[in-house]
Write a protein that holds these residues in place. Structure first.
Motif, mmCIF file in Angstrom:
data_model
loop_
_atom_site.group_PDB
_atom_site.id
_atom_site.type_symbol
_atom_site.label_atom_id
_atom_site.label_comp_id
_atom_site.label_asym_id
_atom_site.label_seq_id
_atom_site.Cartn_x
_atom_site.Cartn_y
_atom_site.Cartn_z
ATOM 1 N N UNK A 219 -2.428 7.723 13.854
ATOM 2 C CA UNK A 219 -2.681 7.897 12.427
ATOM 3 C C UNK A 219 -2.458 6.575 11.696
ATOM 4 N N UNK A 220 -3.537 5.922 11.215
ATOM 5 C CA UNK A 220 -3.370 4.680 10.454
ATOM 6 C C UNK A 220 -2.624 4.943 9.148
ATOM 7 N N UNK A 221 -1.921 3.902 8.684
ATOM 8 C CA UNK A 221 -1.109 4.058 7.477
ATOM 9 C C UNK A 221 -1.967 4.430 6.274
ATOM 10 N N UNK A 222 -3.158 3.850 6.147
ATOM 11 C CA UNK A 222 -4.021 4.139 4.995
ATOM 12 C C UNK A 222 -4.432 5.608 4.973
ATOM 13 N N UNK A 223 -4.669 6.185 6.181
ATOM 14 C CA UNK A 223 -5.017 7.596 6.249
ATOM 15 C C UNK A 223 -3.823 8.463 5.833
ATOM 16 N N UNK A 224 -2.617 8.090 6.286
ATOM 17 C CA UNK A 224 -1.412 8.816 5.878
ATOM 18 C C UNK A 224 -1.243 8.777 4.357
ATOM 19 N N UNK A 225 -1.488 7.624 3.784
ATOM 20 C CA UNK A 225 -1.357 7.463 2.333
ATOM 21 C C UNK A 225 -2.361 8.342 1.599
ATOM 22 N N UNK A 226 -3.595 8.388 2.121
ATOM 23 C CA UNK A 226 -4.628 9.210 1.496
ATOM 24 C C UNK A 226 -4.283 10.697 1.575
ATOM 25 N N UNK A 287 6.536 10.206 2.561
ATOM 26 C CA UNK A 287 5.574 9.199 2.999
ATOM 27 C C UNK A 287 6.294 8.119 3.807
ATOM 28 N N UNK A 288 5.888 7.873 5.046
ATOM 29 C CA UNK A 288 6.566 6.851 5.857
ATOM 30 C C UNK A 288 6.333 5.458 5.292
#
Length: 407
Positions: A219-226, A287-288
């Protein structure tokens, strides 16, 4: 402990400055106790470890010129009854490591720290060892630690390795190579299971050395943020609808209902700010955080190649710092950017100059051995051989155990 005196210390120099100035000359651990004041200079009193020859230190200090003044060191016939400094000064850790001065450890501490490093290496390489030990209430790792502790004690006594853990861990691996670790683990586990009357577990080595890298890269960080932002919006809308639909009744005589109405009125006034509240809570607690750098542990088996040989490997993964362990002879820690973190972990098993690199993340669960040192119960070493000489490493091997100057 031996106390020596050093004359001609400048009057304006404090203990901290003196320790830093003399560390490279003394070349061993020492405690700066205090000064006696003279008319033109001060006399410092230094406490040396028992293992250190004071005459060698005195000879080096007598050749030292400090602030254009020749020092004079000697063993005083009478030690003045000085009050100890509020904080006894010793060589700072970073300076001590830079000067290649071993930590001042007793024989027991030397064996204990070496044992902790050997067992930590085993847990790092065999990532499933922690969970396997957990099924025995960590009796497995406690027994392994006890056996390693006894082996190290014999090695230290037989070879008189009193300098540092770096030499001790290297001597241990010369006598007990890495290829025997899996058999050592299984033999210790089977001994526990036999004692408890349980069937022996049949485990393959690959079952204990698997590292789950998908958790780090799927899971890329940008996807987690979205995803978090989408949930923030949905939760905020649900809360807003609920608050707006709360019924208000000002005409009531019940104190409980009156208190409830007051709370509802406050919630309605907070409605415009609910989304920001939800965002703050989720961002701070769910959020990590995006790490810029990661620490990766690299063990060399059976040894760690020198710095020049390892340099192309560390540059390939853009390591911003490389720290060699002071206590474990074959361990370095690499600090790498997030972009190359998983690539470096995937390089596990790389061979360089005949050494295989064991590469692991730094966040693995590690069981710290504590109970084994408090117990006097002897545990049979499953790999011991009757009649085997403890001095088989010999002095020829000791020459190869020095700290690598290239590091």
């Amino acid at each position: 402990m031996v106390v020596i005196a050093v004359d001609n210390i400048p009057l304006k120099m404090n203990l901290k400055e003196m320790v830093r100035s003399l560390a490279s000359t003394v070349k061993c651990h020492f405690d700066a106790l205090n000064f006696t004041q003279g008319k033109n200079f001060k006399t410092a009193f230094l406490r040396l470890p028992e293992k250190q020859n004071p005459n060698e230190v005195i000879k080096r200090l007598n050749n030292k010129i400090l602030k254009k003044i020749q020092l004079r060191a000697y063993i005083p016939s009478i030690i003045p009854n000085l009050p100890l400094s509020h904080k006894t000064r010793t060589i700072p850790t970073k300076m001590r490591r830079k000067l290649k001065i071993a930590a001042n450890l007793s024989d027991d501490q030397l064996v204990r720290v070496s044992m902790e490093n050997i067992v930590r290496e085993m847990q790092t390489k065999f990532t499933g060892l922690y969970d396997l030990s957990l099924t025995t209430g960590h009796t497995l790792l406690d027994n392994i630690g006890k056996i390693v502790h006894d082996r190290l004690t014999n090695i230290v006594l037989a070879n008189k390795l009193e300098d540092n853990c770096f030499k001790v861990t290297s001597a241990y691996r010369k006598r007990h190579p890495h290829f025997g670790d899996f058999q050592f683990i299984m033999a210790t586990l089977h001994a526990i299971q036999d004692k408890e009357g349980k069937p022996r577990a049949m485990i393959q080595e690959k079952d204990l050395t698997t590292v789950a890298l998908k958790e780090l890269s799927d899971v890329p960080f940008e996807l987690l943020k979205s995803v978090c932002n989408n949930h923030i919006n949905r939760i905020s809308q649900k809360l807003l609808v609920h608050v707006n639909n709360l019924e208000m009744n000002d005409e009531t005589e019940s104190p409980e209902v009156a208190a409830q109405m007051k709370v509802r009125s406050h919630l309605k006034r907070m409605a415009p700010y609910l989304q920001s509240f939800v965002r703050q809570v989720i961002t701070n607690h769910f959020m990590p955080a995006q790490e810029r750098f990661y620490i990766v542990k690299v063990y060399g088996v059976p040894y760690l190649p020198n710095k020049e040989t390892m340099m192309p490997f560390s540059k390939k993964y853009r390591a911003v710092s490389t720290i060699r362990s002071e206590n474990m002879y074959n361990l370095i820690s690499l600090k790498v950017p997030a972009e190359t973190h998983v690539q470096l972990l995937n390089a596990d098993g790389t061979c360089i100059s005949g050494a295989t690199l064991v590469i692991r993340p730094s966040h693995l669960p590690i069981y710290k051995i504590t109970r084994v040192l408090r117990s006097g119960v002897a545990i049979e070493d499953p790999q011991s051989k009757p009649g085997q000489s403890l001095k088989s490493t010999g002095n020829q091997d000791l020459a190869e155990m020095q700290w690598s100057e290239s590091w």
